[in-house]
Design a protein around this motif. Structure first.
Motif, PDB file in Angstrom:
ATOM      1  N   GLU A 180     -30.344  29.588   1.358  1.00  0.00           N
ATOM      2  CA  GLU A 180     -29.456  30.086   2.412  1.00  0.00           C
ATOM      3  C   GLU A 180     -28.111  29.364   2.361  1.00  0.00           C
ATOM      4  OE1 GLU A 180     -30.840  29.232   6.295  1.00  0.00           O
ATOM      5  OE2 GLU A 180     -29.463  30.601   7.294  1.00  0.00           O
ATOM      6  N   VAL A 193     -27.712  37.507   4.099  1.00  0.00           N
ATOM      7  CA  VAL A 193     -28.751  36.694   3.477  1.00  0.00           C
ATOM      8  C   VAL A 193     -30.114  37.160   3.963  1.00  0.00           C
ATOM      9  CG1 VAL A 193     -29.695  34.369   3.223  1.00  0.00           C
ATOM     10  CG2 VAL A 193     -27.218  34.716   3.325  1.00  0.00           C
ATOM     11  N   ARG A 200     -34.213  35.908  -1.238  1.00  0.00           N
ATOM     12  CA  ARG A 200     -33.069  34.990  -1.347  1.00  0.00           C
ATOM     13  C   ARG A 200     -32.894  34.519  -2.791  1.00  0.00           C
ATOM     14  NH1 ARG A 200     -33.522  31.186   4.160  1.00  0.00           N
ATOM     15  NH2 ARG A 200     -32.940  32.874   5.602  1.00  0.00           N
TER      16      ARG A 200
END
Length: 839
Positions: A180, A193, A200
């Motif tokens: 992140e 995100v 991710r």
């Protein structure tokens, strides 16, 4: 000074709540200390949480220290555990590298390796470099320095992320949270995100597939945390960890402590050269006590900076005093010590026990079987434990399957060893000493074919596994590698009042020390061991040590002392009825006669020893006696008799499959050829001998071969080559402490220089030989030096000086009753204008 007002501004800027401010103040007031916070000052931390904790560390480090009670310390640790949480990962900018620290000391070689890894990123694939090492060794500083140097080659971004893998007050950052932060660093908004780790990771790889981005992942816990964070394109990832992380296709850099001069430079740069100018020796001791770790050195510098009136001597006194007391902090070390705590607590109880046992080792490094002896477990379990400790950077592996503890790690662990039952630590040390004794006995069995006395059945704790030596070279190599540890274990046994153990190990290693040329160590060890054995009532062991003391005295030119030792040993062997060792001691007395030019007496003794050897059926000793008879004939100038004996003994060695004896016999034959003027014919055999001696670790043999090669070149009319080899021989003799052979080589060098037309160098060599010979317990050697120097001075036209030296030589030969006196008297007449005066 990091003021309260400045800290408040920072907290306001990052939007922390009042509760967090209160906790921050509490930590600062109570003195919470660990190396990860201290490392944050030098660029290890990033983001909001990093800045906050860095502020605490700066404030705390410059605040007056408070002595915390044990209760307060426990409360703090409990509080830290309760507050342990994932780091807050903020939105990151595309250029987020911490500032390069100004006092970085050069690690150019390691930086070049990282840059080489960066070069591989240019091929279109991702490159990875992992930097491993213990707390405080400078991993982060190195990674940041490398990143700054390489940043221009990665125009799409340079990201830095602290993964908190070993932070005491931060849980390791989960890969999802780390991704992140990295995606934010590339400019993605929060709503761009995805939630899951897999999504991710896929997005991260997609975003970096065509970019040239540099990523620094600091303080990683393990490969599981790192692997999802590796970018996909022609990017470079630099990872730091206390574990040794081996990632697919990655460059691995193990970072060790600074060199002493670099650690001194780091301290000097921080404090100022003027301040440290007056105490260079003290400065070196300060950095040594800091373990040469950058973090510890910087902490020591901080103490000097915060105490302007202190000199390096004052700091050193504080450090020495603190090391002797438990109730004082250790300047420059307590922060690093605290950094070891989470690493230690993070390993299994068995691994902790192994680490505590390793701290008992008295040497600098050790192999797996030695560690197993300390641990008391199987070799397989020990090897697995060593690997785990190495991965945690609690243990270094400087060579394949050899390990060592950093001094600071050892100090940290020894505090825990003190809490164990003394009987357990004593038993571990005993097992270690017995391991080295058993292995040394096995090695001596291979290298000492004449005087080996098997004592393996006397060992109290025979090791489950010990090295097996297939050859002389293997045994010598192991003994040379372990020599520091063997000496250290002898001293460990003595300190523990276990003189029987010390004596057994000393006896097992003494012959190796004599053979390999460690004569100073051998002399001291044999003298002490002889006394230990005598005190224990072990007359055989005492006699063996006295005999070896005689060997060392003989080899170093102390002939009267050697004779005394041999006669003492001979009396014990005769009393005990040990005919073989009696003959061996007689053999050595013959060596003394041979070295003192009493060749007929020497041959008589060798013949008597040969008779005893033959009666006991010891064919190898018989061969050695025949060999010595050949040597005596050669030195007496009886080339034909010497050649006959050498050829006889060469056949004996071949039958016995003794390659060492065969090499020496061929060496002797070549020396006879040189005496006969056939230097070129002798050279191949002498070169073979030189190679063999070096492979065997026989340094005296190596020096003798170099001397013989020099003599062969001189006989062949090649004085320059003679000088080259003779100088090498002289250097080895000097390193051995063989003053007699040093003088002999200087005299031969004088002859070689003279043959090359360099009379000045010839005189210098012979003058040095004459001066050195005055200290030798050998009148013949002194006579030879005076005679050759007189001849060279006569060639230089310095007749008066020549006559003085020739006269001195004549006096020595007359004292010895040597037939050479008549020849020298004739030379003296040529040097003097009138009849030679009798001295």
């Amino acid at each position: 000074m990091f003021s309260w007002r400045r800290r408040s501004v920072l907290l306001g800027l990052i939007g922390f709540s009042c509760l967090l401010i209160g906790l921050t103040v509490l930590f600062a007031e109570l003195g919470l200390d660990n190396a990860d916070k201290l490392a944050s000052v030098f660029g290890a931390f990033s983001g909001v949480s990093g800045l906050a904790i860095a502020g605490v560390s700066l404030f705390q480090d410059r605040s007056p220290r408070r002595e915390n009670t044990g209760v307060a310390s426990e409360q703090l640790e409990a509080l830290a555990r309760a507050l342990r949480r994932p780091a807050a990962i903020p939105v990151r900018a595309a250029r987020s590298l911490p500032t390069d620290i100004p006092d970085f000391v050069d690690r150019e070689t390691v930086l070049e390796r990282i840059e080489a890894a960066a070069g591989r990123a240019g091929s279109g694939t991702a490159a990875v470099c992992t930097i491993s090492g213990m707390a405080g060794v400078g991993k982060t500083a190195l990674a940041v320095r490398a990143a700054h140097r390489l940043a221009d080659s990665f125009p799409d971004g340079a990201l830095f992320l602290n993964l908190h893998g070993h932070s005491a007050d931060q849980a390791p950052v989960p890969p999802g949270r780390a991704l992140e932060a990295l995606l934010h660093g590339l400019g993605l908004a929060p709503d761009q995100v995805p939630e899951s780790l897999e999504e991710r990771a896929a997005l991260w790889r997609s975003q970096t597939a065509d970019s040239r981005t540099l990523v620094v992942l600091d303080n990683a816990a393990d490969d599981r945390q790192v692997v999802p964070l590796i970018p996909a394109g022609p990017c470079l990832t630099i990872v730091t960890s206390r574990r040794r992380l081996v990632l697919d296709g990655g460059q691995v850099v193990a970072l060790n402590a600074l060199a002493t001069q670099d650690a001194v430079r780091l301290l000097t740069g921080a404090v100022g050269a003027e301040r440290l100018q007056s105490g260079s020796g003290e400065v070196r001791e300060i950095v040594s006590r800091c373990g040469r770790l950058p973090l510890a050195v910087r902490l020591a510098a901080g103490h000097l900076q915060s105490h302007p009136a202190w000199t390096p001597g004052n700091l050193l006194s504080e450090m020495r005093e603190a090391e002797a007391r438990d109730d004082l902090p250790i300047p420059g070390q307590n922060g690093v010590m605290a950094a070891f705590h989470p690493s230690y607590e993070g390993i299994t109880p068995d691994q902790q026990r192994l680490l505590r046992r390793l701290a008992l080792h008295p040497g600098t490094d050790f192999d797996v079987p030695a560690a197993g002896a300390l641990y008391g477990g199987t070799i397989a379990d020990t090897a697995a434990g060593l690997e785990a400790l190495s991965e945690q950077s609690l243990l270094e592996e400087p060579a394949y399957r050899r390990y060592r503890l950093h001094d600071l790690v050892r100090d940290f662990v020894l505090h825990r060893v003190e809490q164990e039952p003394p009987a357990e630590t004593s038993a571990a040390r005993a097992r270690l000493i017995d391991y080295y004794t058993a292995a040394s006995v096995r090695a001596e069995r291979v290298i000492n074919l004449l005087g080996f006395r098997d004592s393996e059945n006397e060992i109290e704790h025979p090791p489950a596994e010990a090295p097996a030596f297939a050859s002389h070279a293997e045994a010598m190599a192991w003994l040379e590698t372990e020599r520091p540890n063997l000496h250290a274990c002898v001293e460990l046994a003595v300190e523990g009042g276990q003189t029987a153990r010390a004596a057994r190990l000393a006896r097992a290693m003494a012959y190796f020390l004599r053979l390999s040329g460690h004569w100073t160590d051998a002399a001291d060890l044999c003298r002490r061991a002889a006394q230990w054995c005598a005190d224990l009532g072990d007359s055989a062991c005492s006699a063996d040590m006295v005999f070896l003391s005689g060997d060392i005295a003989r080899l170093t030119g102390r002939h009267r002392e050697a004779r005394s030792y041999y006669e003492q040993a001979l009396a014990v062997y005769r009393e005990s009825g040990d005919r073989h060792r009696e003959a061996r001691t007689l053999h050595s007395l013959g060596d003394l006669d041979r070295m003192q030019h009493r060749y007929e007496a020497a041959i008589d003794i060798y013949t008597r020893a040969l008779t005893v050897y033959e009666s006991t059926g010891n064919r190898l000793s018989s061969a050695r006696a025949v060999h010595s008879i050949a040597d005596a004939h050669r030195l007496a100038g009886n080339g034909e008799a010497a050649m006959d004996q050498y050829e006889t003994v060469l056949g004996m060695y071949r039958e016995l499959e003794d390659p060492v004896g065969a090499v020496r016999a061929r060496h002797g034959i070549a020396d006879v050829q040189v005496l006969g003027g056939n230097g070129l014919q002798a050279l191949p055999a002498l070169q073979d001998a030189l190679r063999a001696y070096r492979e065997l670790g026989d340094r005296l043999g190596e020096a003798d071969a170099l001397h013989s090669i020099g003599a062969a070149h001189l006989a062949a009319g090649e004085p320059d080559e003679a000088v080259r080899h003779l100088r090498q021989a002289r250097d080895v003799y000097i390193s051995l402490g063989d003053e007699r052979q040093e003088v002999q080589t200087l005299l031969k060098l004088g002859q070689a220089h003279a043959a090359a037309g360099d009379l000045e160098e010839a005189l210098a060599s012979c003058e040095a030989a004459a001066a050195a010979s005055q200290e030798a317990d050998d009148l013949y050697l002194r006579a030879d030096a005076e005679r050759l120097l007189g001849r060279l001075l006569l060639s230089a036209g310095r007749r008066d000086e020549a006559a003085a030296h020739l006269r001195a030589g004549l006096g020595l030969l007359r004292e010895l009753g040597s037939p050479l006196a008549d020849d020298l008297r004739a030379e003296l007449r040529r040097a003097e204008p009138g009849p030679a005066e009798e001295p």
